[in-house]
Write a protein that holds these residues in place. Structure first.
Motif, PDB file in Angstrom:
ATOM      1  N   GLY A   1       0.828  -1.206   0.000  1.00  0.00           N
ATOM      2  CA  GLY A   1       0.000   0.000   0.000  1.00  0.00           C
ATOM      3  C   GLY A   1       0.860   1.252   0.000  1.00  0.00           C
ATOM      4  N   PHE A   2       1.927   1.221   0.828  1.00  0.00           N
ATOM      5  CA  PHE A   2       2.827   2.387   0.890  1.00  0.00           C
ATOM      6  C   PHE A   2       3.484   2.642  -0.472  1.00  0.00           C
ATOM      7  CE2 PHE A   2       3.525   1.218   5.616  1.00  0.00           C
ATOM      8  CZ  PHE A   2       2.405   1.947   5.989  1.00  0.00           C
ATOM      9  N   LYS A   3       3.854   1.541  -1.155  1.00  0.00           N
ATOM     10  CA  LYS A   3       4.507   1.682  -2.473  1.00  0.00           C
ATOM     11  C   LYS A   3       3.558   2.349  -3.469  1.00  0.00           C
ATOM     12  CE  LYS A   3       8.112  -1.750  -3.008  1.00  0.00           C
ATOM     13  NZ  LYS A   3       8.517  -2.989  -3.633  1.00  0.00           N
ATOM     14  N   ALA A   4       2.307   1.887  -3.443  1.00  0.00           N
ATOM     15  CA  ALA A   4       1.312   2.457  -4.359  1.00  0.00           C
ATOM     16  C   ALA A   4       1.072   3.929  -4.030  1.00  0.00           C
ATOM     17  CB  ALA A   4       0.012   1.662  -4.274  1.00  0.00           C
ATOM     18  N   ARG A   5       0.992   4.249  -2.730  1.00  0.00           N
ATOM     19  CA  ARG A   5       0.780   5.631  -2.313  1.00  0.00           C
ATOM     20  C   ARG A   5       1.939   6.523  -2.776  1.00  0.00           C
ATOM     21  NH1 ARG A   5      -2.408   8.878  -2.156  1.00  0.00           N
ATOM     22  NH2 ARG A   5      -3.779   7.261  -1.409  1.00  0.00           N
ATOM     23  N   GLU A   6       3.149   6.014  -2.570  1.00  0.00           N
ATOM     24  CA  GLU A   6       4.336   6.777  -2.957  1.00  0.00           C
ATOM     25  C   GLU A   6       4.350   7.019  -4.469  1.00  0.00           C
ATOM     26  OE1 GLU A   6       7.995   4.757  -2.153  1.00  0.00           O
ATOM     27  OE2 GLU A   6       9.187   6.582  -2.333  1.00  0.00           O
ATOM     28  N   ALA A   7       3.949   5.988  -5.226  1.00  0.00           N
ATOM     29  CA  ALA A   7       3.926   6.118  -6.695  1.00  0.00           C
ATOM     30  C   ALA A   7       2.925   7.182  -7.127  1.00  0.00           C
ATOM     31  CB  ALA A   7       3.575   4.767  -7.325  1.00  0.00           C
ATOM     32  N   ILE A   8       1.776   7.204  -6.479  1.00  0.00           N
ATOM     33  CA  ILE A   8       0.757   8.210  -6.826  1.00  0.00           C
ATOM     34  C   ILE A   8       1.263   9.613  -6.503  1.00  0.00           C
ATOM     35  CG2 ILE A   8      -1.492   9.120  -6.105  1.00  0.00           C
ATOM     36  CD1 ILE A   8      -2.541   6.311  -6.001  1.00  0.00           C
ATOM     37  N   GLU A   9       1.885   9.755  -5.356  1.00  0.00           N
ATOM     38  CA  GLU A   9       2.342  11.097  -4.972  1.00  0.00           C
ATOM     39  C   GLU A   9       3.494  11.573  -5.867  1.00  0.00           C
ATOM     40  OE1 GLU A   9       0.332  12.878  -3.347  1.00  0.00           O
ATOM     41  OE2 GLU A   9      -0.859  11.101  -2.948  1.00  0.00           O
ATOM     42  N   ASN A  10       4.348  10.626  -6.299  1.00  0.00           N
ATOM     43  CA  ASN A  10       5.394  11.001  -7.267  1.00  0.00           C
ATOM     44  C   ASN A  10       4.765  11.437  -8.590  1.00  0.00           C
ATOM     45  OD1 ASN A  10       7.441  10.463  -5.477  1.00  0.00           O
ATOM     46  ND2 ASN A  10       7.790   8.371  -6.207  1.00  0.00           N
ATOM     47  N   ALA A  11       3.724  10.698  -9.009  1.00  0.00           N
ATOM     48  CA  ALA A  11       3.037  11.051 -10.266  1.00  0.00           C
ATOM     49  C   ALA A  11       2.362  12.411 -10.145  1.00  0.00           C
ATOM     50  CB  ALA A  11       2.000   9.983 -10.610  1.00  0.00           C
ATOM     51  N   ARG A  12       1.870  12.706  -8.958  1.00  0.00           N
ATOM     52  CA  ARG A  12       1.220  14.009  -8.749  1.00  0.00           C
ATOM     53  C   ARG A  12       2.241  15.144  -8.896  1.00  0.00           C
ATOM     54  NH1 ARG A  12      -3.510  13.940  -6.325  1.00  0.00           N
ATOM     55  NH2 ARG A  12      -3.002  12.178  -4.997  1.00  0.00           N
ATOM     56  N   GLU A  13       3.439  14.926  -8.347  1.00  0.00           N
ATOM     57  CA  GLU A  13       4.513  15.925  -8.484  1.00  0.00           C
ATOM     58  C   GLU A  13       4.838  16.157  -9.959  1.00  0.00           C
ATOM     59  OE1 GLU A  13       6.241  17.743  -6.324  1.00  0.00           O
ATOM     60  OE2 GLU A  13       5.615  16.903  -4.393  1.00  0.00           O
ATOM     61  N   SER A  14       4.992  15.055 -10.703  1.00  0.00           N
ATOM     62  CA  SER A  14       5.352  15.159 -12.130  1.00  0.00           C
ATOM     63  C   SER A  14       4.254  15.842 -12.925  1.00  0.00           C
ATOM     64  CB  SER A  14       5.589  13.760 -12.712  1.00  0.00           C
ATOM     65  OG  SER A  14       6.662  13.144 -12.069  1.00  0.00           O
ATOM     66  N   THR A  15       3.011  15.444 -12.654  1.00  0.00           N
ATOM     67  CA  THR A  15       1.865  15.999 -13.392  1.00  0.00           C
ATOM     68  C   THR A  15       1.738  17.497 -13.103  1.00  0.00           C
ATOM     69  OG1 THR A  15       0.781  13.847 -13.261  1.00  0.00           O
ATOM     70  CG2 THR A  15      -0.622  15.733 -13.767  1.00  0.00           C
TER      71      THR A  15
END
Lengths: 398, 98
Positions: free
Chosen positions: A40-54
């Motif tokens: 779950g933490f990995k998925a959360r981290e991936a989403i937040e990284n994608a949010r930064e990029s977007t």
């Protein structure tokens, strides 16, 4: 036979690097981003990284990005969410007549809920007159929604002028930037808009991932209530692979955008200059203030659908305007709004280029398209011109 | 009687304020539903220093019970509620460093 994809405004192929970035989230990293353990933490981290990029692609802050499933959802969210949030202040909304259906139909829905909507006309190039915006604003106006770039005619609006007026009057501005983000540089700080819609598949990301930029401090009523995803503003378990793909596509686009523009603009210019040599063909949209890979025309005496089919038979994939209008066999409201007569609007055709389009493709297109027009005019009931029939007189100028 | 006043009676007196308190930090979760008011509160209290006051704006009626209770549980001081035209402003004083 050659296969040339010239419908990039409809969608784009997935960039190979984007697919690579997404794959682990279909397979090993399948955790729910809200789960309180490793996956779950990995998925959360991936989403937040994608949010930064977007966010970075449009020069926004990460917390100003709400992920959604489509541009249509983001547009619905913007209009309904702001209308409901600000209805205590006023119930008047302004949109242009050349908005995407997801804006126009949301506006119509809101009219049924008691809101009042002004539909602003555009000029022959598809531009909204900022003075008309100024005149339309009244004490009840809460939101203006103007499309950033038209997917049908390629025209890019002068948003900063419109926004200056909106800010003077204290009215929020939303823009549907689906056709703009990924095709031209877009900076929300410079544009100073309050809300912006954009979608990943327009810049080589996956379908099913889009975003609504909501400027920090702007209140909005959620469309979907439920969990705490997206800060409680858009409930539902996140489409992690698609969001990761959007982030990766945003990174690549930020890196490659100028290169893409420099590549496709001369190819687009070649199409326009070559096609306008054909008799009775009219460029739609603004001649200069248009998307770099976008060429759109109306061709007299023949129908867009016939051109699409014959071009497809020769390996060239294109569109006749908006997907909705094509399927409904209806004249495009955008073309009617820019003053194209109904009988000419049937002869609409749109070509949009992408980074994989080559100069050889355009040479082939420039040879093929005149042949297609010539052949279809031979068999058209209007081959001798509108004047020989009872069709209305054409008033558009070449 | 407003819903807020009814809660005041039920709870033997939630502290209502005639004027808002000057806050060191303000956060707005208007139109957000449960549990965003508590999650945001938890985040924002971490951002202020001991002795500082946070105000949280919400239109969620459940907050009338939840926020004072959250303060009790976490040992922060609940200063009161100011009822604005279409939302509540809750004031919380951070009592200990988190």
């Amino acid at each position: 036979m050659k296969k040339i994809y010239m419908d990039h405004v409809a969608t784009n192929p997935l960039h190979p690097e984007v697919l690579d970035a997404m794959m682990p989230y279909f397979k090993d990293n399948y955790g729910n981003p809200l789960s309180l353990y490793g996956p779950g933490f990995k998925a959360r981290e991936a989403i937040e990284n994608a949010r930064e990029s977007t966010a970075s692609l449009i020069n926004a802050k990460a917390k100003e990005i709400i992920f959604t499933a489509s541009g249509a959802e983001s547009n619905n969210f913007a209009l309904k969410g702001i209308a409901y949030a600000l209805q205590g202040k006023g119930k008047h909304i302004i949109v242009s007549k050349i908005e995407h259906h997801s804006v126009l139909n949301s506006a119509r829905f809101l009219e049924k809920q008691g809101f009042v909507v002004t539909y602003l006309p555009v000029d022959n190039h598809g531009l909204v007159d900022p003075e008309a915006v100024k005149k339309a604003i009244n004490s009840e106006t809460i939101l203006i929604s103007i499309i950033h770039a038209s997917p049908e005619i390629g025209t890019i609006q002068s948003l900063s002028e419109i926004n200056k007026i909106a800010k003077e009057k204290g009215v929020l501005l939303h823009t549907d930037s689906v056709a703009a983000v990924g095709n031209i540089p877009v900076d929300v700080q410079a544009l100073n808009v309050d809300l912006m819609t954009f979608a990943a598949h327009q810049f080589y990301g996956p379908k099913g991932a889009a975003a609504l930029y909501v400027k920090e401090g702007t209140r909005i009523v959620p469309l979907i209530y439920g969990g705490i995803q997206e800060g409680g503003r858009r409930a539902g378990t996140e489409n992690v692979p698609a969001i990761v793909g959007m982030g990766k596509a945003a990174d690549i686009t930020k890196r490659d955008l100028q290169k893409r523009i420099d590549h496709i603009r001369p190819l687009r210019d070649s199409i326009i200059s070559s096609t306008l040599k054909i008799n009775k063909v009219i460029l739609t949209g603004h001649p200069e203030q248009r998307l770099p890979g976008h060429a759109s025309f109306v061709v007299e005496y023949i129908e867009g659908e016939a051109m699409l089919l014959m071009l497809a038979a020769k390996g060239i994939y294109s569109a006749s305007g908006s997907a909705c209008s094509s399927k409904a066999l209806k004249s495009s409201p955008v073309l009617i709004s820019i003053g194209v007569p109904v009988h000419l609007a049937q002869g609409s055709v749109v070509f949009t280029l992408g980074e994989e389009t080559t100069s050889e493709d355009i040479t082939y297109f420039n040879e093929t398209f005149p042949q297609v027009i010539s052949r279809l005019r031979e068999i058209s009931p209007y081959s001798k011109g509108w004047e020989e029939t009872e069709a209305p007189t054409c008033t558009a100028k070449k | 009687m407003s819903l807020a006043e009814a809660h005041q009676l039920d709870n033997g007196g939630i502290k209502f304020l005639n004027e808002p308190i000057k806050a060191d930090s303000e956060t707005d979760v208007i139109y957000m539903m449960c549990p965003m008011h508590l999650l945001t509160l938890d985040d924002k209290v971490k951002e202020i220093r001991k002795g500082q006051v946070l105000s949280i704006l919400t239109d969620y009626d459940g907050a009338l019970e939840d926020i004072p209770e959250w303060c009790n549980k976490t040992g922060n001081e609940f200063l009161g509620i100011y009822e604005d035209t279409d939302h509540y402003k809750f004031f919380i004083k951070k009592v200990k460093e988190s």
